[in-house]
Design a protein around this motif. Structure first.
Motif, mmCIF file in Angstrom:
data_model
loop_
_atom_site.group_PDB
_atom_site.id
_atom_site.type_symbol
_atom_site.label_atom_id
_atom_site.label_comp_id
_atom_site.label_asym_id
_atom_site.label_seq_id
_atom_site.Cartn_x
_atom_site.Cartn_y
_atom_site.Cartn_z
ATOM 1 N N PHE A 82 0.834 -1.206 0.000
ATOM 2 C CA PHE A 82 0.000 0.000 0.000
ATOM 3 C C PHE A 82 0.870 1.259 0.000
ATOM 4 N N GLY A 83 1.942 1.219 0.819
ATOM 5 C CA GLY A 83 2.861 2.355 0.855
ATOM 6 C C GLY A 83 3.521 2.591 -0.493
ATOM 7 N N GLU A 84 3.960 1.498 -1.145
ATOM 8 C CA GLU A 84 4.584 1.620 -2.466
ATOM 9 C C GLU A 84 3.586 2.145 -3.497
ATOM 10 N N LEU A 85 2.310 1.734 -3.338
ATOM 11 C CA LEU A 85 1.287 2.186 -4.277
ATOM 12 C C LEU A 85 1.097 3.697 -4.199
ATOM 13 N N LEU A 86 1.048 4.230 -2.983
ATOM 14 C CA LEU A 86 0.882 5.683 -2.834
ATOM 15 C C LEU A 86 2.075 6.430 -3.428
ATOM 16 N N VAL A 87 3.280 5.870 -3.240
ATOM 17 C CA VAL A 87 4.477 6.492 -3.818
ATOM 18 C C VAL A 87 4.401 6.473 -5.344
ATOM 19 N N ALA A 88 3.988 5.324 -5.905
ATOM 20 C CA ALA A 88 3.891 5.196 -7.358
ATOM 21 C C ALA A 88 2.875 6.183 -7.934
ATOM 22 N N VAL A 89 1.748 6.361 -7.243
ATOM 23 C CA VAL A 89 0.722 7.316 -7.700
ATOM 24 C C VAL A 89 1.252 8.739 -7.611
ATOM 25 N N ASP A 90 1.917 9.060 -6.504
ATOM 26 C CA ASP A 90 2.431 10.423 -6.317
ATOM 27 C C ASP A 90 3.516 10.774 -7.335
ATOM 28 N N THR A 91 4.268 9.751 -7.788
ATOM 29 C CA THR A 91 5.335 10.003 -8.781
ATOM 30 C C THR A 91 4.852 9.793 -10.215
ATOM 31 N N GLY A 92 3.568 9.418 -10.370
ATOM 32 C CA GLY A 92 2.999 9.250 -11.712
ATOM 33 C C GLY A 92 3.466 8.010 -12.436
ATOM 34 N N ASN A 93 3.929 6.993 -11.732
ATOM 35 C CA ASN A 93 4.415 5.752 -12.349
ATOM 36 C C ASN A 93 3.237 4.803 -12.541
ATOM 37 N N ALA A 94 2.565 4.892 -13.697
ATOM 38 C CA ALA A 94 1.342 4.125 -13.953
ATOM 39 C C ALA A 94 1.616 2.627 -14.041
ATOM 40 N N VAL A 95 2.727 2.255 -14.686
ATOM 41 C CA VAL A 95 3.048 0.830 -14.856
ATOM 42 C C VAL A 95 3.255 0.168 -13.484
ATOM 43 N N GLU A 96 4.046 0.818 -12.655
ATOM 44 C CA GLU A 96 4.305 0.280 -11.321
ATOM 45 C C GLU A 96 3.027 0.241 -10.488
ATOM 46 N N ALA A 97 2.197 1.284 -10.581
ATOM 47 C CA ALA A 97 0.950 1.338 -9.814
ATOM 48 C C ALA A 97 0.018 0.194 -10.211
ATOM 49 N N GLU A 98 -0.078 -0.074 -11.527
ATOM 50 C CA GLU A 98 -0.934 -1.174 -11.998
ATOM 51 C C GLU A 98 -0.421 -2.517 -11.476
ATOM 52 N N ALA A 99 0.894 -2.709 -11.535
ATOM 53 C CA ALA A 99 1.480 -3.954 -11.038
ATOM 54 C C ALA A 99 1.232 -4.115 -9.536
ATOM 55 N N LEU A 100 1.327 -3.015 -8.792
ATOM 56 C CA LEU A 100 1.128 -3.078 -7.342
ATOM 57 C C LEU A 100 -0.321 -3.401 -6.984
ATOM 58 N N THR A 101 -1.279 -2.870 -7.736
ATOM 59 C CA THR A 101 -2.688 -3.201 -7.452
ATOM 60 C C THR A 101 -2.940 -4.687 -7.650
ATOM 61 N N LYS A 102 -2.279 -5.280 -8.646
ATOM 62 C CA LYS A 102 -2.428 -6.723 -8.869
ATOM 63 C C LYS A 102 -1.776 -7.516 -7.735
ATOM 64 N N ASP A 103 -0.618 -7.023 -7.281
ATOM 65 C CA ASP A 103 0.042 -7.684 -6.147
ATOM 66 C C ASP A 103 -0.840 -7.619 -4.897
ATOM 67 N N ILE A 104 -1.450 -6.470 -4.661
ATOM 68 C CA ILE A 104 -2.327 -6.299 -3.500
ATOM 69 C C ILE A 104 -3.509 -7.252 -3.591
ATOM 70 N N ALA A 105 -4.078 -7.390 -4.805
ATOM 71 C CA ALA A 105 -5.201 -8.311 -4.991
ATOM 72 C C ALA A 105 -4.802 -9.737 -4.642
ATOM 73 N N ARG A 106 -3.589 -10.120 -5.030
ATOM 74 C CA ARG A 106 -3.121 -11.479 -4.736
ATOM 75 C C ARG A 106 -2.928 -11.673 -3.219
ATOM 76 N N GLU A 107 -2.337 -10.670 -2.566
ATOM 77 C CA GLU A 107 -2.116 -10.782 -1.118
ATOM 78 C C GLU A 107 -3.448 -10.846 -0.370
ATOM 79 N N VAL A 108 -4.432 -10.067 -0.826
ATOM 80 C CA VAL A 108 -5.760 -10.092 -0.198
ATOM 81 C C VAL A 108 -6.385 -11.471 -0.369
ATOM 82 N N LYS A 109 -6.184 -12.061 -1.557
ATOM 83 C CA LYS A 109 -6.709 -13.406 -1.808
ATOM 84 C C LYS A 109 -6.047 -14.425 -0.879
ATOM 85 N N LEU A 110 -4.760 -14.262 -0.629
ATOM 86 C CA LEU A 110 -4.072 -15.141 0.319
ATOM 87 C C LEU A 110 -4.657 -14.987 1.726
ATOM 88 N N GLN A 111 -5.022 -13.752 2.075
ATOM 89 C CA GLN A 111 -5.604 -13.505 3.395
ATOM 90 C C GLN A 111 -6.867 -14.332 3.600
#
Length: 723
Positions: free
Chosen positions: A51-80
């Motif tokens: 989540f912290g990395e996602l906010l950084v990616a959004v603030d720096t305008g890194n769309a590719v990284e932000a998209e990848a991080l949302t997918k990672d978050i979805a996977r971690e939530v699924k593991l939960q």
């Protein structure tokens, strides 16, 4: 990892890991029950970092990284979901079960809109970044609450809540001596206190709603929670009044209102916790065991001069002492014996002082490490501290329901004797004595209900406890009727004789209820000891049976090994080791890629055993055919390794799996060649060829075993994506 590599790893749809999660839950059900809480905490840390990395990616305008991080978050939530479900399955407390699953469902629902909200924030949509930050904060709070629900019992959480409320109030009291000078601190303190009260009453009422098997307990907890909320209101009002009133008579009046409100609030807080903690003496014994462990850790840390470990052990002991003091305070409120009350509270206060002395001794021993007497002094104080803990538990032991029932029986007999004397002397105080006697009898009946519930190991004994205590009402009524007769017929010897007869019968029966309570206590202890002994015997029996099974398996393996021709016994034994390794993974019955891999590996191991025999006793065609079958199985293992690696995000583990599968493939090719040579030399034994065949077969078994080990690890816990 390159950006292309990241995108390649994350490009798979979320549905591709669902079979993995379902399979893992089935295959490792018992394992996950043991490690799910730890995994939940680790996954929570991973989520917070993402989540912290996602906010950084959004603030720096890194769309590719932000998209990848949302997918990672979805996977971690699924593991939960897997971890939360595993934990919930093992929880009998319906409130905690609902809380764990409810927190996860809220977390999952919250993250559904994360990709779209992230996209809006990257595009600069008005308010999107603020909403994204709010979503992240809420998700992190849910994750924290999920972990609390998973790691603490409701009783423990509420008891800790009661302690925190008490501590917050204690912090507020000295500030209220000079409220105008401490306005800011008081405002912050009362706000924190009210938040703690809100949380405590919310948990208590939610838990009470799930207690369906004991309506009276649920009603009592709900009522005490309402009383705590009600007591908080005048407390907050009195604080506000003190802050707004200038020095003078009105201010002194406001301070008195605060003290009165505080006293009532403390009673309400303690009563709520008392209603929740069903067996404070058991809680104290549990804390005693925990303190013994922490004291041992402290002693070990002092022996090796580990400052960090010493500080950690002291910190844990402080928590335990606070808990013990709090429980002692709760129990003292339920005691009618003032001497027992005083003894309990004095011992509790003494324990806190002993801990301070232990802390000073540890500092002195570390500072003067070269002095021979420094550690001796520390060990003496530690021994004294542990002795004080034992004494405190022994004091509270006499406050158990059985002991209370026995002491109450003694008090009833004393009151009854006094009442009979007053009736005989026509003393007007007899009515007051009768009222006190009736109260004691009522208490004895209540204690009888409590003691009977604790007598679940012997229903007949429990029934007798209830029957005998209820019978006190009829016997006391007989005494009252005889007393009326004596009053109506002063000096009548027959009336006095009947009163004495009823009095003796009542006292005898009352004493019997006290003795019965002690019988329950003794029988309960014996039942617990029997249960422990039975458990020990069962455990020993299981151990012996397991050893016997191992012996039988060893004998069978040895017999089977003897049946294999001499020269190739090594191949058969290595193949058997591979069979055992695969069996112990418990994955053979699973249909996921790793389960399929284990199934093929098991068939390969058994085919290797067949080949061990055929190389001596088989025909040329049988040997060549067996080698081809094994080579085909290695090809299938290679295919399933690739499938397993898709669900594993650890590049090192992936590389090792693939490397070992390549090694296995190389050995299988060599095996085919050597088997062809061996088949051509059946009539003319060649020792060099046989030795080469043995080396190749053993190497193949080891390579396949390494593949299985790594596949099991990859399947057990997917590792977070590394940059």
């Amino acid at each position: 990892m390159t950006e292309n590599g990241k995108l390649g790893l994350l490009s798979n749809d979320l549905s591709t890991i669902e079979p993995f999660l379902e399979g893992a839950s089935k295959m490792f059900g018992s394992l996950f029950e043991g490690i799910a809480v730890n995994e939940l905490g680790m996954a929570g840390d991973s989520l917070n970092a993402l989540f912290g990395e996602l906010l950084v990616a959004v603030d720096t305008g890194n769309a590719v990284e932000a998209e990848a991080l949302t997918k990672d978050i979805a996977r971690e939530v699924k593991l939960q979901e897997m971890y939360a479900s595993s934990i919930a399955d093992g929880i009998s407390d319906q409130y905690r079960k609902q809380r764990v699953l409810g927190d996860y469902n809220q977390l999952a629902a919250l993250c559904v809109g994360l990709p779209e909200l992230t996209k809006q924030a990257l595009e600069g949509a008005p308010g999107a970044r603020i909403r994204l930050g709010g979503l992240v904060s809420e998700a992190q709070m849910l994750q924290e609450d999920l972990l609390v629900g998973a790691t603490k019992t409701t009783e423990a959480e509420l008891m800790e809540g009661g302690m925190r409320i008490t501590q917050a109030l204690q912090n507020l009291r000295p500030l209220m001596q000079f409220p105008h000078e401490n306005r800011e601190h008081i405002t912050t303190g009362i706000s924190e206190l009210l938040n703690k009260i809100k949380s405590q009453t919310s948990i208590a009422t939610s838990w009470a709603a799930t207690v369906t098997n004991d309506p009276s307990l649920a009603e009592r907890i709900t009522g005490q929670a309402q009383q705590l909320r009600a007591a908080a209101a005048p407390l907050a009002v009195s604080v506000k009044k003190c802050l707004s009133t200038p020095p003078g008579p009105e201010f002194e009046k406001a301070k008195k209102e605060f003290l009165d409100a505080t006293e009532k609030f403390v009673v309400a807080n303690d009563q709520l916790v008392s209603a929740i903690v069903q067996s404070p003496d058991d809680e104290l014994e549990g804390l005693q065991g925990k303190m013994g462990v922490n004291a041992k850790k402290l002693q070990e840390a002092m022996a090796i001069k580990d400052m960090k470990a010493v500080a950690a052990a002291i910190c844990e002991l402080k928590k335990d002492v606070k808990g013990m003091n709090y429980l002692a305070t709760l129990m003292s409120g339920d005691l009618d014996d003032p001497d027992l009350q005083k003894s309990l509270l004095d011992m509790s206060s003494r324990l806190a002082g002993k801990l301070d002395g232990l802390l000073d001794a540890s500092k002195s021993a570390l500072k003067n490490a070269k002095k021979p007497d420094s550690m001796k002094e520390f060990n003496d104080i530690l021994s004294d501290f542990e002795s004080t803990v034992s004494k405190l538990v022994n004091v509270t032991d006499s406050a158990s329901p059985e002991d209370q029932m026995s002491s109450n029986a003694v008090a009833i007999v004393k009151l009854e004797k006094k009442y009979a004397r007053e009736i005989e002397q026509n003393n007007k105080q007899s009515n007051v004595t009768l009222t006190n006697l009736q109260k004691r009898v009522e208490k004895q009946k209540q204690l009888g209900q409590v003691v009977a519930k604790r007598c679940d190991f012997d229903p007949k004994l429990a029934e007798k406890v209830i029957h005998d205590t209820l019978q006190l009402d009829d016997l006391l009524l007989n005494v009252q009727n005889c007393a009326k007769e004596v009053k109506n017929k002063p000096g009548d010897k027959n009336a006095l004789a009947e009163l004495k007869k009823c009095d003796a019968k009542f006292c005898e029966h009352t004493t019997q209820t006290g003795s019965l309570a002690q019988n329950v206590k003794k029988a309960k202890k014996e039942a617990e000891e029997r249960a422990k002994e039975e458990a020990r015997i069962a455990e020993e029996k299981a151990r012996l049976e397991e050893e016997e099974e191992k012996k039988k398996a060893a004998v069978a393996a040895a017999a089977a090994a003897q049946a294999v021709p001499v020269g190739i016994k090594e191949v058969w034994i290595d193949a058997q080791k591979l069979v055992t390794l695969i069996s112990e993974t418990k994955l053979l019955s699973n249909t996921t890629p790793v389960g399929n891999l284990m199934g093929i590996a098991d068939k390969l191991a058994r085919s290797m055993q067949d080949l061990a025999g055929l190389s001596r006793n088989g025909t040329k065609n049988e040997i060549i055919s067996s080698a081809r079958v094994i080579a085909g199985m290695v090809d299938e293992i290679f295919k399933f390794v690739n499938e397993v690696s898709l669900n594993c995000r650890d590049p090192i583990l992936n590389r090792e799996m693939k490397d070992m599968s390549h090694v296995a493939k190389n050995f299988s090719v060599q095996l085919k060649i050597l088997c062809g040579v061996k088949a051509g030399l059946l009539l003319d034994e060649d020792k060099d060829t046989t030795q080469s065949l043995v080396i190749c077969a053993k190497g193949l078994c080891r390579a396949v075993g390494d593949v299985c080990n790594r596949a099991q690890i990859a399947n057990l816990k997917p590792i977070a994506r590394k940059k």
